[in-house]
Design an enzyme around this catalytic site. Structure first.
Site, PDB file in Angstrom:
ATOM      1  N   LYS A 218      42.366  43.818  40.009  1.00 19.87           N
ATOM      2  CA  LYS A 218      43.646  43.160  40.301  1.00 19.87           C
ATOM      3  C   LYS A 218      44.055  42.163  39.220  1.00 19.87           C
ATOM      4  O   LYS A 218      43.246  41.721  38.428  1.00 19.87           O
ATOM      5  CB  LYS A 218      43.598  42.534  41.700  1.00 19.87           C
ATOM      6  CG  LYS A 218      43.712  43.633  42.768  1.00 19.87           C
ATOM      7  CD  LYS A 218      43.854  43.144  44.176  1.00 19.87           C
ATOM      8  CE  LYS A 218      44.014  44.375  45.095  1.00 19.87           C
ATOM      9  NZ  LYS A 218      43.897  44.046  46.509  1.00 19.87           N
ATOM     10  N   ARG A 252      35.984  46.762  48.708  1.00 19.53           N
ATOM     11  CA  ARG A 252      36.819  47.910  48.327  1.00 19.53           C
ATOM     12  C   ARG A 252      36.952  47.917  46.806  1.00 19.53           C
ATOM     13  O   ARG A 252      37.451  46.966  46.225  1.00 19.53           O
ATOM     14  CB  ARG A 252      38.186  47.759  49.002  1.00 19.53           C
ATOM     15  CG  ARG A 252      39.142  48.903  48.764  1.00 19.53           C
ATOM     16  CD  ARG A 252      40.452  48.646  49.529  1.00 19.53           C
ATOM     17  NE  ARG A 252      41.417  49.718  49.321  1.00 19.53           N
ATOM     18  CZ  ARG A 252      42.226  49.804  48.270  1.00 19.53           C
ATOM     19  NH1 ARG A 252      42.191  48.889  47.326  1.00 19.53           N
ATOM     20  NH2 ARG A 252      43.066  50.815  48.158  1.00 19.53           N
TER      21      ARG A 252
END
Ligand code: 7PJ
Length: 273
Positions: A218, A252
């Site tokens: 991210k 995740r």
């Protein structure tokens, strides 16, 4: 239903990300085509993934919305193929109740919804299917969520949202034991927000549900390291270790093998604490 259940006794668990989208931000859609998608799923399972999260619609800012039929065309064939070959838990990353229903009928045993089952019919379908559900926090909606996110107090604002969603789900017939929560890193959050939430992640245990986190590749990791999306693996593993030490139960990630290795080291030291 005889689908595999999530075995939290083996926590922390690793969830491998399988994007079957032509426009995902982190892998540019490289696993989109059918044969590639299956090969990637197999590689993640071989690398030790406990769950595979299949997503057919990109949630990145600016991504185009797709129809139910298009989403089904993307996700159902790959779910069928994974379930036929492996006992690995399959999670369906969707906000559409029709896709939830079809995916679970194909053998998915978890619903991962970035809208936390706020769309029409989602709670009812999840309750009826009686599968695990991940409720993720998002401020705003994907197209505009990064414009000017604002929080009065962190992590309280997010804890309150998740507590309300848990209550709505339980009131709608979802069993509390099926609920997993997620702070939703990057979803309507600036870097400072993501970092404060990560630093205070222990507080999420007050919700009483298993905690899933997704920091893999991210933007915040890119901004911290100055690295492009393809070079954020080490940063992602560090973030995963921090999260697990603060109570995360499911990580995740796009980078399953290295994450599994890193967690093996952490697990081996835990026994002496
Ligand atoms: C998340 C997700 C996350 C959950 C995405 C990406 C963007 N689902 N789906 N948590 N992120 N539960 O993978 O970078 O953080 S899509």
């Amino acid at each position: 239903m005889s689908h595999p259940k999530i075995d939290f006794s083996r926590s922390p668990l690793v969830m491998g990300i399988l994007n079957v989208t032509p426009d995902s931000f982190s892998d540019g859609g490289q696993h989109y085509a059918g044969a590639n998608a299956l090969a990637h799923a197999v590689a993640m399972i071989d690398a030790g993934a406990d769950l595979i999260d299949v997503g057919g619609e990109s949630t990145r800012p600016g991504a185009t919305e797709i129809s139910v039929d298009e989403e089904l065309r993307r996700v159902i064939p790959i779910i069928d193929q994974i379930v036929e070959r492996f006992d690995t838990v399959v999670s369906i990353d969707t906000s559409k109740s029709e896709v939830m229903r079809a995916a679970v009928a194909s053998g998915a045993s978890m619903i991962n919804d970035v809208y936390a089952l706020r769309n029409d019919g989602a709670i009812e379908v999840a309750a009826e299917l009686d599968c695990s559900v991940c409720l993720m926090h998002m401020q705003g909606e994907p197209r505009t969520m990064q414009t000017s996110p604002h929080y009065d107090r962190l992590p309280q604002d997010i804890l309150e949202f998740l507590a309300r969603r848990i209550d709505a789900c339980v009131a709608g017939g979802i069993r509390r034991a099926q609920i997993i929560v997620d702070p939703g890193f990057g979803f309507g959050k600036l870097d400072v927000h993501n970092l404060e939430i990560l630093a205070k992640l222990e507080q999420f245990s007050e919700l009483g549900s298993p905690l899933l986190v997704g920091l893999s590749r991210k933007h915040t990791l890119g901004n911290l390291t100055g690295r492009p999306v393809t070079e954020r693996e080490a940063a992602g593993i560090a973030a995963a270790i921090v999260a697990v030490q603060k109570g995360a139960n499911i990580v995740r990630t796009h980078d399953v093998g290295p994450t599994v290795d890193a967690l093996a080291v952490l697990r081996a030291t835990k026994q002496f604490e």
